[in-house]
Design a protein around this motif. Structure first.
Motif, PDB file in Angstrom:
ATOM      1  N   UNK A 169       0.969  -1.209  21.397  1.00 43.87           N
ATOM      2  CA  UNK A 169      -0.003  -1.400  20.320  1.00 43.87           C
ATOM      3  C   UNK A 169      -1.387  -1.732  20.869  1.00 43.87           C
ATOM      4  N   UNK A 204     -11.934  -5.637  12.517  1.00 42.17           N
ATOM      5  CA  UNK A 204     -11.771  -7.045  12.904  1.00 42.17           C
ATOM      6  C   UNK A 204     -11.308  -7.148  14.365  1.00 42.17           C
ATOM      7  N   UNK A 205     -10.313  -6.335  14.735  1.00 41.03           N
ATOM      8  CA  UNK A 205      -9.807  -6.352  16.112  1.00 41.03           C
ATOM      9  C   UNK A 205     -10.884  -5.905  17.083  1.00 41.03           C
ATOM     10  N   UNK A 254     -13.909  -8.696  17.041  1.00 41.42           N
ATOM     11  CA  UNK A 254     -13.685 -10.091  17.443  1.00 41.42           C
ATOM     12  C   UNK A 254     -12.598 -10.266  18.482  1.00 41.42           C
ATOM     13  N   UNK A 255     -11.796  -9.228  18.751  1.00 38.22           N
ATOM     14  CA  UNK A 255     -10.694  -9.430  19.679  1.00 38.22           C
ATOM     15  C   UNK A 255     -10.976  -8.736  21.005  1.00 38.22           C
ATOM     16  N   UNK A 302      -2.804  -1.381  15.852  1.00 36.61           N
ATOM     17  CA  UNK A 302      -2.505  -2.662  15.206  1.00 36.61           C
ATOM     18  C   UNK A 302      -3.446  -2.853  14.030  1.00 36.61           C
ATOM     19  N   UNK A 361      -6.053  -2.107   7.713  1.00 36.16           N
ATOM     20  CA  UNK A 361      -7.472  -2.451   7.579  1.00 36.16           C
ATOM     21  C   UNK A 361      -8.327  -1.478   8.413  1.00 36.16           C
ATOM     22  N   UNK A 398      -1.588  -7.866   9.008  1.00 37.24           N
ATOM     23  CA  UNK A 398      -2.034  -9.064   8.313  1.00 37.24           C
ATOM     24  C   UNK A 398      -1.585  -9.105   6.852  1.00 37.24           C
ATOM     25  N   UNK A 399      -0.742  -8.143   6.459  1.00 43.97           N
ATOM     26  CA  UNK A 399      -0.153  -8.213   5.121  1.00 43.97           C
ATOM     27  C   UNK A 399      -1.130  -7.953   3.994  1.00 43.97           C
ATOM     28  N   UNK A 400      -1.918  -6.880   4.107  1.00 42.02           N
ATOM     29  CA  UNK A 400      -2.870  -6.555   3.037  1.00 42.02           C
ATOM     30  C   UNK A 400      -2.429  -5.370   2.182  1.00 42.02           C
ATOM     31  N   UNK A 427       6.069 -13.975  12.156  1.00 41.54           N
ATOM     32  CA  UNK A 427       4.778 -14.681  12.114  1.00 41.54           C
ATOM     33  C   UNK A 427       4.347 -14.843  10.647  1.00 41.54           C
ATOM     34  N   UNK A 428       3.761 -15.991  10.329  1.00 38.40           N
ATOM     35  CA  UNK A 428       3.315 -16.309   8.954  1.00 38.40           C
ATOM     36  C   UNK A 428       4.473 -16.129   7.949  1.00 38.40           C
TER      37      UNK A 428
END
Lengths: 436, 436
Positions: A119, A125-126, A129-130, A163, A167, A193-195, A252-253
């Motif tokens: 992945x 976002x990735x 910021x990642x 990944x 989004x 992220x579950x969107x 996770x979460x």
């Protein structure tokens, strides 16, 4: 080290292939922290892997060896367990969840994994910021890594996932996937992220299926909104052949799609072709096994559970004593829930109390007495449950206050306590098909 | 007894009215048995009712007084608590869940309920195996009971539900509802056994909405398939104005729609008009309150949870330290989840360990040292967690093996243990609207 030929070349994937990730994603559940357990020890992992193999799961995802020396060692144990269980080898494939970094990939290959679930973040976002890489660079790196792998390890099972794919704008995903699709066995569509909503899943999986008709699609849905189960069902409808699950949906979460909830729902919807080779009757035992390892109960939200055959309300108990179908709609006995519970408590009515005293504890009493005892039971049970279960309260009432005598003496150790079980009879809604 | 005029006559229902049934359906959860609690004592009920009122819930369903003398007494306590909280009275209505039996109805009216959530089984299963009545008789009885009620108690809020409505053929439902629709405030559509799918919900709620345009619809979805949340969202879209929920989704078997999960998802979908008058920031505290009463944790599947801001995987922790949005997509701070957790454990990476030691425990160390400590931590943490939490293992390593010194001495009682909290900063995806 000689890398043996991967038997995946000789395996024909079924209409639905579960890629179970209980031992990777599942180990990221906060429940392991909440219950002071922190990780699955190798004995637990081995038992879970064996159960998954016997259940019919052919793809199991594990951590990459770089995560820790312990995870690397555990893989040796798991591979040996897999080989011991399947002498002919190769029928359950062990996959490493790896970042698209050459060092991580190399360590997984050296360890002897059958394939790589690779992945790299593609969402804005990735990227921002990642890892900070632009789309073109992601596409170029992924392509070059995959070309090397295909050349040097032609039998390795390869998945590439952008990944956070839900989004990632579709055109951005195409930009990367167009490069890698010819090189991989599967393209991943993780909702990291579950969107995602069910309708977005139908649309996006459908679009990818149309654009890459010769490449299998794999999905992974997080439950942040509570949609992980429905999204997986929609993905299967839209053409995803591989679905990530965990036992009980841990992860996770809020976790991901539950393995047995998915198969149960496919069964209820009549998608029998998708259930080929899964040992459905082992569903509930598998859930109990994992709950036990986590030191908790099978969650009440899990469809394949004894909870779903448990009745507490008086009107439900009364009706279920007459005919279970009034408050049970699904053939859970085919999924290994072989018993039914009625929980004796403050909400129980006279018919349940009559049944409990007469049929379970062999007291001689008529309906009128049962109604009188019920009135007394409801008057005292609220005060006494701190020290005694409702069943103990009721038995004491029957013997001491109502002077009821048992027709047969049963040793106390055999008397069921709070919970009363009886065998599930043939279910009126069981479809007349043969289940694997 | 004089029945006071019901202020419902002067109340204009909002676009979405929650009918919360935590204190009725919720008390039927098997969790109360699993944790040896069996029922909510009156203090708990009072606290839960007060929280629901402050949250903005205007309709609360309770057991009918016939269930037990205790439930009857508790109603007096709850009514007093409601009246004390709302001096002008009437802004949260207390409804009795009653069978369509004259005696049950009369007891509820005498007790002083504001309305009746009346039900009678209409499915073939109910008719054949439970009460044994034909459709015509059901329609006749319901109509006659409701006519009497409308005549003698014109201000009572009245709902009639065909129990198990999603296994009742639509024409059978029409047969009964055509008779009662002119007499009630709401028609109920309970999916009593959890068989409905989202598309069936859209279709059926839409059909009833079209046939009874002047009567509000109320829905109640059980979670046997795992669809209770999605079904409620679909029902709202299709025109249902009243939705049954419980806090955390507890209830008979796998429970029903979770109150905060429903409102959270409506928010994410931008349905702000449906959120009028709900105090969304109290969502997470409400979930914690109920979990505490049940002696358990907020379930990991619940969308409004600290779990959904908890990160365990090393790559997630590293990214979230840089920018939360990489692994958090939803504005949970608007729902009262005001903190974020990263659980230090075997999966944590060097960046999390660096952060934990440097920023939380004030150790002086650079990144290279953090990487070396991380290697040692991963080598020993698996063996030591039986006696010590991962945080304790790490702190000992830092002090005893690496001789690190703190820049500031903090009293041990202030040092966070396993879990490290930090305040949630402004979320980049927070929509710029004002939420009630």
């Amino acid at each position: 080290m000689v890398i043996p030929e991967n038997p995946f070349a000789h395996y024909t994937p079924r209409p639905l292939e579960i890629v179970d990730t209980t031992l990777r994603e599942g180990q990221q559940t906060s429940l392991l922290h909440d219950y002071g357990k922190y990780f699955f020890p190798p004995e637990d992992k081995q038992e879970i892997l064996q159960a998954l193999i016997l259940y019919g799961v052919k793809f199991v995802e594990l951590f990459a060896p770089v995560v820790s020396p312990r995870e690397a060692e555990d893989f040796e144990v798991l591979k040996a367990a897999r080989d011991a269980l399947i002498p002919q080898r190769g029928y359950t494939f062990l996959l490493a969840h790896v970042r698209a970094h050459p060092a991580d990939v190399e360590a997984a290959i050296q360890a002897g994994f059958d394939g790589l679930n690779m992945y790299m973040g593609t969402s804005p976002q990735s990227r921002t910021y990642n890892h900070g890489k632009a789309l073109d660079e992601i596409a170029r790196r992924a392509r070059s890594l995959l070309e090397d792998l295909r050349r040097n390890h032609p039998h390795l099972i390869l998945r590439f996932s952008g990944e956070d794919a839900f989004r990632t704008p579709l055109d951005d995903l195409y930009r990367v996937y167009d490069e890698v699709a010819p090189l991989v066995d599967r393209l991943g569509m993780p909702d990291t992220v579950g969107v995602a909503t069910p309708s977005q899943v139908s649309e996006r999986v459908g679009a990818l299926h149309a654009r890459y008709p010769r490449t299998a699609l794999e999905t992974h849905f997080h439950n942040d909104r509570g949609f992980a189960l429905l999204n997986a069902l929609r993905a299967v409808q839209a053409g995803a052949q591989y679905v990530n699950t965990t036992v009980l949906g841990i992860g996770e979460r809020s976790g991901i799609t539950s393995l047995t909830a998915l198969l149960f729902n496919l069964f209820v919807d009549g998608c029998y072709d998708h259930l080929e080779g899964y040992h459905l009757r082992a569903s509930y035992p598998l859930n109990v096994l994992l709950a036990d390892k986590l030191k908790t109960l099978v969650p009440f939200q899990e469809p394949v559970s004894l909870t779903n055959r448990t009745h507490t309300a008086g009107v439900h108990q009364g009706a279920v004593l007459r005919h279970a179908s009034v408050y049970e709609a699904h053939p859970l006995e085919l999924f290994g829930v072989s018993e039914r519970d009625t929980l004796l408590g403050p909400l129980s009515g006279w018919n349940m109390i009559h049944y409990f005293l007469r049929e379970i504890h062999y007291f001689d009493l008529d309906e009128a007495t049962a109604r009188r005892i019920t009135r007394r039971f409801k008057a005292v049970v609220y005060e006494q449950t701190a020290e005694h279960s409702p069943a103990e309260v009721l038995l004491r009432l029957a013997e001491e206050e109502f002077n009821l005598r048992r027709r047969v003496e049963t040793p106390p150790s055999q008397a069921p306590a709070i919970i009363q079980h009886w065998q599930v009879d043939a279910h009126p809604h069981t479809p007349s098909i043969t289940v694997p």
